[in-house]
Write an enzyme that holds these catalytic residues in place. Sequence first.
Site, PDB file in Angstrom:
ATOM      1  N   CYS A 101      41.615 -42.315  -0.929  1.00  0.00           N
ATOM      2  CA  CYS A 101      41.716 -40.904  -0.554  1.00  0.00           C
ATOM      3  C   CYS A 101      42.560 -40.791   0.699  1.00  0.00           C
ATOM      4  CB  CYS A 101      40.343 -40.285  -0.339  1.00  0.00           C
ATOM      5  SG  CYS A 101      40.391 -38.471  -0.431  1.00  0.00           S
ATOM      6  N   CYS A 126      41.883 -38.104   3.141  1.00  0.00           N
ATOM      7  CA  CYS A 126      41.315 -37.217   4.170  1.00  0.00           C
ATOM      8  C   CYS A 126      40.955 -37.905   5.480  1.00  0.00           C
ATOM      9  CB  CYS A 126      40.122 -36.444   3.617  1.00  0.00           C
ATOM     10  SG  CYS A 126      38.826 -37.481   2.939  1.00  0.00           S
ATOM     11  N   LYS A 178      33.316 -34.648  -8.923  1.00  0.00           N
ATOM     12  CA  LYS A 178      32.973 -34.600  -7.503  1.00  0.00           C
ATOM     13  C   LYS A 178      32.948 -33.150  -7.065  1.00  0.00           C
ATOM     14  CE  LYS A 178      34.530 -36.048  -2.941  1.00  0.00           C
ATOM     15  NZ  LYS A 178      35.432 -36.920  -2.175  1.00  0.00           N
ATOM     16  N   ARG A 191      31.278 -37.009   6.968  1.00  0.00           N
ATOM     17  CA  ARG A 191      32.482 -36.543   7.668  1.00  0.00           C
ATOM     18  C   ARG A 191      32.414 -36.918   9.139  1.00  0.00           C
ATOM     19  NH1 ARG A 191      33.521 -31.059   4.038  1.00  0.00           N
ATOM     20  NH2 ARG A 191      33.733 -32.236   2.096  1.00  0.00           N
ATOM     21  N   GLU A 197      36.429 -32.396 -16.806  1.00  0.00           N
ATOM     22  CA  GLU A 197      36.925 -33.277 -15.746  1.00  0.00           C
ATOM     23  C   GLU A 197      36.721 -34.747 -16.116  1.00  0.00           C
ATOM     24  OE1 GLU A 197      38.399 -33.719 -13.042  1.00  0.00           O
ATOM     25  OE2 GLU A 197      38.648 -31.783 -12.079  1.00  0.00           O
ATOM     26  N   LYS A 211      29.160 -37.115  -8.239  1.00  0.00           N
ATOM     27  CA  LYS A 211      28.874 -37.055  -6.815  1.00  0.00           C
ATOM     28  C   LYS A 211      28.716 -35.612  -6.377  1.00  0.00           C
ATOM     29  CE  LYS A 211      31.043 -38.041  -2.469  1.00  0.00           C
ATOM     30  NZ  LYS A 211      32.287 -38.236  -1.794  1.00  0.00           N
ATOM     31  N   SER A 249      25.765 -39.089   1.748  1.00  0.00           N
ATOM     32  CA  SER A 249      25.283 -39.139   3.125  1.00  0.00           C
ATOM     33  C   SER A 249      24.182 -38.118   3.417  1.00  0.00           C
ATOM     34  CB  SER A 249      26.453 -38.929   4.080  1.00  0.00           C
ATOM     35  OG  SER A 249      27.117 -37.709   3.812  1.00  0.00           O
ATOM     36  N   TYR A 298      23.498 -45.356   0.630  1.00  0.00           N
ATOM     37  CA  TYR A 298      23.275 -45.859   1.985  1.00  0.00           C
ATOM     38  C   TYR A 298      21.908 -46.540   2.091  1.00  0.00           C
ATOM     39  CZ  TYR A 298      27.314 -42.945   2.586  1.00  0.00           C
ATOM     40  OH  TYR A 298      28.565 -42.412   2.432  1.00  0.00           O
TER      41      TYR A 298
HETATM   42  C1  PBG Z   1      36.611 -38.841   0.741  1.00  0.00           C
HETATM   43  C2  PBG Z   1      35.167 -39.024   0.528  1.00  0.00           C
HETATM   44  C3  PBG Z   1      34.102 -38.205   0.964  1.00  0.00           C
HETATM   45  C4  PBG Z   1      32.933 -38.866   0.588  1.00  0.00           C
HETATM   46  C5  PBG Z   1      33.308 -40.032  -0.064  1.00  0.00           C
HETATM   47  N1  PBG Z   1      34.689 -40.101  -0.095  1.00  0.00           N
HETATM   48  C6  PBG Z   1      34.083 -36.957   1.737  1.00  0.00           C
HETATM   49  C7  PBG Z   1      34.530 -35.686   1.170  1.00  0.00           C
HETATM   50  O1  PBG Z   1      34.984 -35.583   0.033  1.00  0.00           O
HETATM   51  O2  PBG Z   1      34.484 -34.715   1.910  1.00  0.00           O
HETATM   52  C8  PBG Z   1      31.528 -38.392   0.863  1.00  0.00           C
HETATM   53  C9  PBG Z   1      30.494 -39.450   0.835  1.00  0.00           C
HETATM   54  C10 PBG Z   1      29.190 -39.077   1.404  1.00  0.00           C
HETATM   55  O3  PBG Z   1      28.903 -37.928   1.799  1.00  0.00           O
HETATM   56  O4  PBG Z   1      28.364 -39.995   1.472  1.00  0.00           O
HETATM   57  N2  PBG Z   1      37.217 -37.837   0.018  1.00  0.00           N
END
Ligand code: PBG
Length: 328
Positions: free
Chosen positions: A119, A121, A201, A211, A239, A254, A280, A319
């Site tokens: 990714c 970001c 997702k 984040r 999707e 997710k 998370s 986690y």
């Molecule tokens: C990156 C990514 C994210 C997560 C995993 N890969 C964040 C998002 O899409 O904002 C989130 C994982 C988590 O909350 O444990 N794109």
Amino acid sequence: MSFTPTDRPRRLRTDGIRPLVSETSVDAQDLIAPVFVDETTDERVPISSMPGHERVPVNEAAARVEEIRETGVEAVIVFGIPETKDDVGSEAYAADGVVQRGISEITDNTDAYVIGDVCLCEYTDHGHCGVLEPHAHDDPTLTVKNDETLDLLADIAVSQAEAGADMVAPSSMTDGMVGAIREGLDEAGFEHIPIMSYAAKYESAFYGPFREAADGAPAFGDRRHYQMDPANRREAKREVALDAEEGADVLMVKPALPYLDIVRDVRENSDKPVAAYNVSGEYAMIHAAAEKGWLDLEATAYESLLSIKRAGADLILTYFAEDIAERL
Ligand code: PBG
């Protein structure tokens, strides 16, 4: 006394027979533990919203993974926090980028199965998962350019495979990401490297603690123009089918707990392995309640993972991996 039950399900709930008739189990080999490799620090930094998790410097990545492996968990997914960010996230595909160095460190020194999160970001200065449209700041419906982002995702995947990754996991929700990455990997001679797609997702509030952990919050706007609307179930079928057609080897949903209906749908509509990301926020809320003495940490964590498996997941990114594996 008048009514007598005709059948008695309680017969199968004695301690002796419960394990024999149990339908689902959680094994350490089903779990993938997230690891955060951070180029901006020389020391391990605890992640306050995810107790027990920390960002580790590159030279501690292998040691961190060995701690995980000692619990019986053999697979990790690696996220990077780069020293510098720019508008195209170039550190995400740099040969000497933080995640590439972390992956090499781990694959050179451990026998773990190493997955790279693909990714942008965490690497872009604007925090979005792709290249920005020129007017994105004025019109947030125009956040990322889809097709221009595809080449970069393929470059990230190839750079991670070159660093030694065993699998790549694209998480940007770019249309065509799996096809573009498959083509990129094949052209570079990595046709043996599987793709685990973050296929369904959602644009979820449960990613908050991540984040903070990975420093990947968008600087403006949000991700609702590329991640899925939590209201939609049928859309997930489309999707997921697209990613499967484009060559995804494993299909991920997710978040996990609030989306178990989607996990079940993917299980029923595909024969490919199904993964679920217990994100998370799902981790943080159980920890927060346990800290207050309102929930039992281990019992609720285990029940969560069991439920995700029961819904149809073969593997779980979580986690809780180390804590639960240790107890199994
Ligand atoms: C990156 C990514 C994210 C997560 C995993 N890969 C964040 C998002 O899409 O904002 C989130 C994982 C988590 O909350 O444990 N794109």
